[in-house]
Design a protein around this motif. Sequence first.
Motif, mmCIF file in Angstrom:
data_model
loop_
_atom_site.group_PDB
_atom_site.id
_atom_site.type_symbol
_atom_site.label_atom_id
_atom_site.label_comp_id
_atom_site.label_asym_id
_atom_site.label_seq_id
_atom_site.Cartn_x
_atom_site.Cartn_y
_atom_site.Cartn_z
ATOM 1 N N LEU A 14 39.189 52.496 42.038
ATOM 2 C CA LEU A 14 38.123 52.784 41.088
ATOM 3 C C LEU A 14 37.371 51.541 40.636
ATOM 4 O O LEU A 14 36.211 51.633 40.236
ATOM 5 N N ARG A 15 37.995 50.383 40.676
ATOM 6 C CA ARG A 15 37.347 49.221 40.071
ATOM 7 C C ARG A 15 37.880 47.918 40.663
ATOM 8 O O ARG A 15 38.881 47.908 41.361
ATOM 9 N N HIS A 16 37.148 46.847 40.357
ATOM 10 C CA HIS A 16 37.463 45.464 40.687
ATOM 11 C C HIS A 16 37.377 45.206 42.210
ATOM 12 O O HIS A 16 37.068 46.094 43.002
ATOM 13 N N ALA A 17 37.624 43.958 42.599
ATOM 14 C CA ALA A 17 37.494 43.552 43.991
ATOM 15 C C ALA A 17 38.807 43.606 44.754
ATOM 16 O O ALA A 17 38.825 43.618 45.979
ATOM 17 N N TYR A 18 39.924 43.613 44.020
ATOM 18 C CA TYR A 18 41.243 43.731 44.657
ATOM 19 C C TYR A 18 42.239 44.202 43.601
ATOM 20 O O TYR A 18 41.964 44.155 42.393
ATOM 21 N N GLY A 19 43.374 44.685 44.047
ATOM 22 C CA GLY A 19 44.370 45.226 43.135
ATOM 23 C C GLY A 19 44.992 44.167 42.244
ATOM 24 O O GLY A 19 45.117 42.995 42.635
ATOM 25 N N HIS A 20 45.387 44.557 41.048
ATOM 26 C CA HIS A 20 45.987 43.609 40.106
ATOM 27 C C HIS A 20 47.354 43.116 40.587
ATOM 28 O O HIS A 20 47.821 42.063 40.148
ATOM 29 N N ASP A 21 47.972 43.872 41.469
ATOM 30 C CA ASP A 21 49.282 43.467 41.973
ATOM 31 C C ASP A 21 49.189 42.587 43.214
ATOM 32 O O ASP A 21 50.201 42.183 43.773
ATOM 33 N N MET A 22 47.944 42.284 43.651
ATOM 34 C CA MET A 22 47.743 41.458 44.847
ATOM 35 C C MET A 22 47.585 39.994 44.455
ATOM 36 O O MET A 22 46.906 39.667 43.475
ATOM 37 N N GLU A 23 48.183 39.131 45.232
ATOM 38 C CA GLU A 23 48.037 37.684 45.042
ATOM 39 C C GLU A 23 46.956 37.181 45.994
ATOM 40 O O GLU A 23 47.094 37.293 47.210
ATOM 41 N N PRO A 24 45.814 36.644 45.462
ATOM 42 C CA PRO A 24 44.749 36.162 46.357
ATOM 43 C C PRO A 24 45.262 35.104 47.323
ATOM 44 O O PRO A 24 46.018 34.207 46.946
ATOM 45 N N GLY A 25 44.846 35.231 48.561
ATOM 46 C CA GLY A 25 45.269 34.286 49.589
ATOM 47 C C GLY A 25 44.769 34.715 50.948
ATOM 48 O O GLY A 25 44.228 35.815 51.116
ATOM 49 N N ALA A 79 43.226 40.711 52.523
ATOM 50 C CA ALA A 79 41.935 41.030 53.132
ATOM 51 C C ALA A 79 41.739 42.539 53.258
ATOM 52 O O ALA A 79 40.647 43.058 53.007
ATOM 53 N N ALA A 80 42.800 43.246 53.628
ATOM 54 C CA ALA A 80 42.705 44.705 53.749
ATOM 55 C C ALA A 80 42.452 45.348 52.391
ATOM 56 O O ALA A 80 41.667 46.303 52.273
ATOM 57 N N ASP A 81 43.079 44.808 51.335
ATOM 58 C CA ASP A 81 42.881 45.358 49.990
ATOM 59 C C ASP A 81 41.463 45.093 49.500
ATOM 60 O O ASP A 81 40.838 45.960 48.881
ATOM 61 N N VAL A 82 40.925 43.898 49.779
ATOM 62 C CA VAL A 82 39.541 43.569 49.406
ATOM 63 C C VAL A 82 38.564 44.496 50.135
ATOM 64 O O VAL A 82 37.603 45.009 49.537
ATOM 65 N N ALA A 83 38.803 44.719 51.438
ATOM 66 C CA ALA A 83 37.930 45.605 52.216
ATOM 67 C C ALA A 83 37.967 47.029 51.671
ATOM 68 O O ALA A 83 36.937 47.713 51.592
ATOM 69 N N ARG A 84 39.156 47.495 51.284
ATOM 70 C CA ARG A 84 39.299 48.852 50.734
ATOM 71 C C ARG A 84 38.552 48.983 49.409
ATOM 72 O O ARG A 84 37.928 50.014 49.141
ATOM 73 N N HIS A 85 38.594 47.959 48.582
ATOM 74 C CA HIS A 85 37.866 47.993 47.311
ATOM 75 C C HIS A 85 36.350 47.923 47.518
ATOM 76 O O HIS A 85 35.590 48.381 46.654
ATOM 77 N N ALA A 86 35.912 47.330 48.631
ATOM 78 C CA ALA A 86 34.476 47.137 48.862
ATOM 79 C C ALA A 86 33.816 48.329 49.546
ATOM 80 O O ALA A 86 32.582 48.385 49.604
ATOM 81 N N VAL A 87 34.584 49.275 50.054
ATOM 82 C CA VAL A 87 34.009 50.377 50.830
ATOM 83 C C VAL A 87 33.014 51.185 50.007
ATOM 84 O O VAL A 87 31.871 51.410 50.426
#
Length: 327
Positions: free
Chosen positions: A169-180, A186-194
Motif C-alpha cells: 500500500l505504501r512506501h518504496a520498500y517494506g519496513h522489515d527489509m534492510e536496504p542493500g 531489489a525484488a521488494d522495491v520492484a513490487r512496491h513500484a508496480v
Amino acid sequence: MGRYILRRMGFYLIAAWASLTLNFVIPRLAPGDPAAAMFARFEGKVAPEAMGALKAAFGFTDAPLYAQYFTYLKHLVQGDLGMSYAYFPSQVTEVIGTGLMWTVALAGVAVLISFALGSFLGVLAAWNRGGWLDSGLAPALAFLGAFPYFWLAMLALYLFGFVLGWFPLRHAYGHDMEPGMTFAFAADVARHAVLPATSIVVATLGGWMLGMRNTMVATLGTDSIRLAHARGLPPRQVMLRYAARNALLPNVTSFGMAVGFVLSGSLLTEIVFSYPGTGYLLILAVRNQDYPLMQGLFLVITLAVLAANFAVDLICLWLDPRTRSNA
C-alpha cells in the motif's frame, strides 16, 4: 552546426542564470525565515543569541543583498545548497540525493516506458489505419488519460492493494527489509513500484500514442514517403527509417518537457503511495517552511529541465537533416 550548438548553449546558460537568481530572490521576499521558524518550534529552549548562528546556517544574514547573492553563488559552485530545516542537521544535497534516486527509479523509468511504447504504438496505428490499434486501443487510452493520474493511482491502490492485496500500500520498500545490493531488496522495491509506475504509464500512454499517430499520418502523406514507396523499398524500412524518424521529432521535443514531470516526482502519485521521491519531499518542505530544501528542489528541477531540453535540441539536430542544414 557548431554555431547553432553554441547559440543554444548560450541561451540555456542565460536561462540557468535567471533561474539561479530567481531561486535566490523569491525565498527572501517571503515573510519569515527558517531560523525564526526553528526558534519558535523550540518554544524558548534555544538561547536568543543562537538566532544569528541559525540565520547564518540557513543563509539569511543581515549582510547586503548583493553580498548574500555572491555568497549564494559561491556555495552553489561548491555544491553546497545549505542545511535542511525539516531534516536538520542534514545537508540539502543529501536529502535531495536520496529523493532523486527514488524519483528517477520510479517516474523516470515509467515515463521512458510510456514514451517508447506510446510512440511505437502510434507508429503502428498510423501505418495500419482503421485497424484495432487505431480504432480501439487509441480511443481507450485517450479515455483513460482524461482521468487525473492521481485518481487512477488511488483506484489502483484501492483495488490491487487494499481489496485484492496483490501489492503493498505504501512506501518504496517494506519496513522489515534492510536496504542493500541484494536480490530480495531489489525484488521488494520492484513490487512496491508496480502500482505507482503503472498508474503513470496508463495516464500518459494515450497522449504519446495519439501525438505520434497524428504526426505519422501527416508524414505518410508527404512526397518523400511516396518516393520511397515508388523506389520499391521494403515497407518496414519506409515505416521506421523514413516516416517514423520524421514523425518522432514532436514527441522527442515533448519528452524534454516531460522531464519536469519526472523530477517533480509525479507529485500527487508519490503522495498517494507515500513514495519517498522529490515530489513527496517538496510537499514536506512546503509544509515545514523548509526554504533551503525548497530552493534546492526547485533548482534541481529547473536545471534538469534545461539540460533535458538542450539534449533534445541535439537529438533533433541528429534526427532531422533540415535542422543541420539551417544550423
